[in-house]
Every structure is written in C-alpha cells, then in structure tokens.
Design an enzyme around this catalytic site. Structure first.
Site, PDB file in Angstrom:
ATOM      1  N   HIS A  49      16.330 -48.275  -4.544  1.00 48.36           N
ATOM      2  CA  HIS A  49      15.321 -48.543  -5.581  1.00 48.36           C
ATOM      3  C   HIS A  49      14.923 -50.020  -5.601  1.00 48.36           C
ATOM      4  O   HIS A  49      14.586 -50.570  -6.642  1.00 48.36           O
ATOM      5  CB  HIS A  49      15.800 -48.061  -6.954  1.00 48.36           C
ATOM      6  CG  HIS A  49      15.829 -46.556  -7.045  1.00 48.36           C
ATOM      7  ND1 HIS A  49      14.708 -45.811  -7.276  1.00 48.36           N
ATOM      8  CD2 HIS A  49      16.848 -45.680  -6.876  1.00 48.36           C
ATOM      9  CE1 HIS A  49      15.033 -44.512  -7.269  1.00 48.36           C
ATOM     10  NE2 HIS A  49      16.325 -44.414  -7.025  1.00 48.36           N
ATOM     11  N   GLY A 156      15.361 -31.567   1.256  1.00 45.40           N
ATOM     12  CA  GLY A 156      15.769 -31.805  -0.126  1.00 45.40           C
ATOM     13  C   GLY A 156      17.114 -32.482  -0.261  1.00 45.40           C
ATOM     14  O   GLY A 156      17.657 -32.587  -1.359  1.00 45.40           O
ATOM     15  N   ALA A 157      17.690 -32.962   0.846  1.00 45.68           N
ATOM     16  CA  ALA A 157      19.025 -33.572   0.795  1.00 45.68           C
ATOM     17  C   ALA A 157      18.971 -35.084   0.604  1.00 45.68           C
ATOM     18  O   ALA A 157      19.995 -35.750   0.637  1.00 45.68           O
ATOM     19  CB  ALA A 157      19.791 -33.237   2.078  1.00 45.68           C
ATOM     20  N   SER A 162      10.872 -35.187   4.618  1.00 42.17           N
ATOM     21  CA  SER A 162       9.410 -35.214   4.496  1.00 42.17           C
ATOM     22  C   SER A 162       8.820 -36.438   5.201  1.00 42.17           C
ATOM     23  O   SER A 162       7.771 -36.344   5.848  1.00 42.17           O
ATOM     24  CB  SER A 162       8.991 -35.183   3.029  1.00 42.17           C
ATOM     25  OG  SER A 162       9.605 -36.228   2.327  1.00 42.17           O
ATOM     26  N   ASP A 206      11.661 -45.434   3.819  1.00 42.50           N
ATOM     27  CA  ASP A 206      12.063 -44.283   4.630  1.00 42.50           C
ATOM     28  C   ASP A 206      11.257 -44.201   5.926  1.00 42.50           C
ATOM     29  O   ASP A 206      11.810 -43.976   7.008  1.00 42.50           O
ATOM     30  CB  ASP A 206      11.891 -42.996   3.823  1.00 42.50           C
ATOM     31  CG  ASP A 206      12.684 -43.043   2.528  1.00 42.50           C
ATOM     32  OD1 ASP A 206      13.703 -43.744   2.488  1.00 42.50           O
ATOM     33  OD2 ASP A 206      12.277 -42.385   1.558  1.00 42.50           O
ATOM     34  N   TYR A 258      11.830 -40.480 -10.890  1.00 43.61           N
ATOM     35  CA  TYR A 258      11.564 -41.569  -9.941  1.00 43.61           C
ATOM     36  C   TYR A 258      10.431 -42.458 -10.462  1.00 43.61           C
ATOM     37  O   TYR A 258      10.536 -43.676 -10.506  1.00 43.61           O
ATOM     38  CB  TYR A 258      11.226 -40.966  -8.574  1.00 43.61           C
ATOM     39  CG  TYR A 258      11.038 -41.977  -7.468  1.00 43.61           C
ATOM     40  CD1 TYR A 258      12.090 -42.299  -6.619  1.00 43.61           C
ATOM     41  CD2 TYR A 258       9.816 -42.616  -7.283  1.00 43.61           C
ATOM     42  CE1 TYR A 258      11.920 -43.217  -5.590  1.00 43.61           C
ATOM     43  CE2 TYR A 258       9.634 -43.538  -6.267  1.00 43.61           C
ATOM     44  CZ  TYR A 258      10.689 -43.827  -5.427  1.00 43.61           C
ATOM     45  OH  TYR A 258      10.507 -44.737  -4.415  1.00 43.61           O
TER      46      TYR A 258
END
Ligand code: GLA
Length: 413
Positions: A49, A156-157, A162, A206, A258
C-alpha cells in the site's frame, strides 16, 4: 463457485505449456496463433500500500504465469456472428482454459470500435482494457484479435493473476503491432487499463513486477519516478524458501476497502499540505489528523522505511535479515492499515511459531495470500503447522506452495 484455479505444478515448463496452448488454440479457432506470450504473477516481498502513495516497493515475479496465444485478424477476414451474419474483422474473441464450473472454455466477444468501460465483464475486462488503452494512443489502431488464455497463477489469491493477464496481452500486442513500447510505458498503460476500464484504483507495482522481474532478483521500484533496480534475492543459496499460503479468502480491489484506504491516504496528504504521503517528512506532526488517518499515514511512512532497510540488507547479502522486517510490515498492515483478516493473521503467526524467519500478508489484503520466508529444512514443519491451525480454527484448508523469483514477461514461441 470455487475461485481456485485447478492446481498445476509451479515451474511447469513454459515451452511445453506454450506448445499445448498453441495446439488448443488451433482446435478452438481453426487456425494457428501468431505466437504465445507469457507474463508472471508476483509476490510482494515488502512495500504494501505504498505504490499509490508514490512510495517504494520490493516485489518479485514468480514462477507461475499467464500464457496467451494470440492471432491478429487480417483486414479482409470475415467473422460470423452467433446467428451467422457477417461482421467486420474488428471482432475480438477471447477464450480461457480457466473452467471453474466445468462448463468448458470461458469465452467473451466484443468489437474494437466503440469499446467502452463496462462493455466486457469478468476476466475478459482485463485484455479488453488493454485493447482499449492501446486504441487510445495516437496512431495506434488495434485490429480484431483471437486470444486463448491459460494461467497457473491462482485466481483471487492476491498474486496478481489479473495483472499477469493484462501484461501478457500488452506484450503480445506490442510485438504483433510493432509498437516498440518500453516496459515502464507498458506498466503505465496496463495500470490505466485497470483503473479506467476495469474500475479498480490500483497502483503500478504488480504490472511492473511482471514486466521487469528477473530470475533470482526482487524489483526495487520507486513508484514516483518509476526508477528501478534489480536486487539479488538468492533465497535458495541461503538455505531458504518462500512459501505462499493462499488462504482461499476471496478479495477484490474493485470492492470498497482498497479504495477507502487510498482515499484516506489522499486526505492525509491534503491535510498535511503535500502532494502525496511520499513527501511527509520523518518527524512530521500528525496531531491535526483524526485517529484513523494517523494510523494509515503511520503505516505508509513506516513501510517505506522498511523497504529501504530491506534493500540495504539484501544488497549486503543478508537475506535472513529481511525476516523481521516482514513481521513488522505485517503488524503495521494489521494494526495501522487494517487490511489483514483472521486467516492471514493465523497464517503469519503460525508460520513464525513453526520456524519461519519472517512472514506477512502479501498484496492488497482483505484475504488472498501470506508469504513466509522459511529455512528449507523447516518447510514441511511450517506447511503442516499452518494446515493444522486452519483446521483447528474451522477455516477452509489453505493451499501452501513454494515460489521462486522468476523471469519477467516475454514471448515464448
Ligand atoms: C494490489 C494493487 C497494487 C498495490 C497492492 C498493495 O496488489 O494492485 O497496486 O497497491 O495491492 O500494496
């Protein structure tokens, strides 16, 4: 519906997978693809973050990846609609081997002209977003495309399945259309696809890890300038393993948590009179902020410091020395940033008690995965301790597997 990908062995040879995918593509679309490209998922070692606060991150690309086989449609191609009517050659067909409910391939179709956010739902929004942003560039015209996806990054982990798909799509289209985009530009474009098309207000970490990662290294990235450095991360040489504990708790960055954290940071920066939290000095007076904002700001400031410290330790060859920084990062994410959850805390606490030198949640949080830096000899002990603790706590069995820092995105065949 289970969100888990059918487990495939990590490190499964990409060349073999690419050949199989090309054959499948030919079965599905009736013609061979122009090529196959891969993009890895990522683990964030530390720096959570911080990316959307213009801060520092230290992720690495992992040995699990999305592969896309792609063929550009030729200008004279006639595409038939479902009802047999002829459509233009600007049709994009997407298919994925991800088959959570056993109904065969998951498919989507759209036309490039007029493609707008909301037009494609589900996983297809990621490649569609890339088509959309590339099409918005001066002088770039994206033709119709056929694409087949196969991925070993669990969905989703919190390991960026994505983003791996977005990155695989952009490297493929960059190659096929001869765009000559630099990797940092591809990171910004895929971030735009995510923000503007998918609607998730995520940062640039990412995609950067997937595009710029290298085997045996972590990517030290300054998210303000996009300057980066590959820092050696020789875990195996130091007798260590990185274990991922996928809690199975689903998370989504398009959900409120988020965005709410991001908004808190922006409010904090505005109240402190700076452009972003990156500009807040070490000894800043936070007393004018409300309690919640103080905690959010405190996390970001301390996490940036921990990234710099981790980079120093790795540059000095002290891989184990990163361990206590991971634990401190987790405590800060749990207590100050409040993005952990009981399963992530349990995974971290259990791993540490069973011999991990460091452990923390990784990625956005609210579910997803934790990582543990574990002496290789204690790997089994940590795995079984985590499995037992989850069973005892009444949680669904987690998926625990090792990852190694792998190569960034590129063409496979
Ligand atoms: C997600 C986002 C990243 C980053 C992390 C939290 O993975 O995609 O941009 O903000 O959460 O560090």
């Amino acid at each position: 519906m289970s969100r888990r990908q059918a487990a495939r062995p990590a490190g499964h040879d990409d060349g073999v997978r690419a050949d199989a995918l090309a054959r499948r593509f030919t079965e599905v679309y009736g013609r061979a693809p122009d090529g196959v490209w891969r993009a890895p998922g990522r683990v964030n070692l530390i720096g959570e973050h911080t990316d959307y606060n213009d801060g520092y991150v230290l992720p690495f690309a992992i040995d699990r990846s999305a592969l896309v086989a792609v063929r550009l449609r030729r200008p004279d191609e006639v595409v038939r609609d479902g009802d047999g009517a002829a459509a233009a050659s600007d049709v994009v067909d997407l298919a994925s081997t991800y088959d959570p409910d056993g109904s065969g391939l998951s498919r989507a179709r759209f036309r490039v002209p007029g493609l707008a956010p909301g037009a494609v739902a589900g996983w297809g929004a990621y490649p569609a977003g890339v088509v959309h942003v590339l099409g918005s560039l001066d002088g770039v015209e994206v033709p119709g495309v056929e694409l087949l996806l196969d991925s070993t990054v669990p969905v989703g982990a919190g390991l960026s399945s994505s983003h791996a798909l977005e990155v695989a799509t952009i490297v493929a289209l960059d190659d096929l259309l001869g765009l000559g985009l630099e990797r940092p530009a591809m990171a910004r474009l895929t971030q735009r696809a995510e923000n503007e098309f998918v609607g998730a207000p995520t940062g640039i970490m990412d995609q950067s890890a997937s595009l710029l990662g290298r085997a045996g290294a972590a990517l030290f990235l300054d998210c303000r300038t996009q300057e980066s450095e590959l820092v050696p991360l020789p875990v195996a040489e130091h007798g260590l393993t990185v274990l991922v504990v996928d809690t199975g708790v689903a998370h989504s960055h398009a959900d409120g948590g988020y965005g709410a954290r991001r908004a808190s940071c922006e409010r904090g920066a505005a109240a402190l009179g700076v452009a972003s939290l990156r500009d807040v000095p070490e000894q800043a007076d936070l007393s004018a902020l409300d309690g919640e904002t103080v905690r959010r700001v405190r996390h970001v400031l301390s996490e940036n410091r921990r990234v710099l410290e981790a980079v120093e330790r790795l540059r000095a060859g002290d891989v184990r020395g990163v361990g206590n920084l991971l634990a401190a990062s987790h405590a800060s994410l749990r207590d100050d940033y409040e993005v952990s959850c009981p399963e992530l805390d349990l995974a971290v606490d259990t791993a540490l008690a069973a011999g991990a030198v460091g452990a923390r949640m990784t990625g956005g949080g609210f579910g997803g995965s934790a990582i543990a830096l574990v002496p290789a000899a204690q790997g089994e002990q940590v795995r079984s301790a985590v499995a037992e603790a989850f069973a005892a706590g009444g949680h669904r069995a987690p998926d625990v597997f090792a990852v190694v820092p792998g190569e960034g995105a590129g063409r496979v065949r």
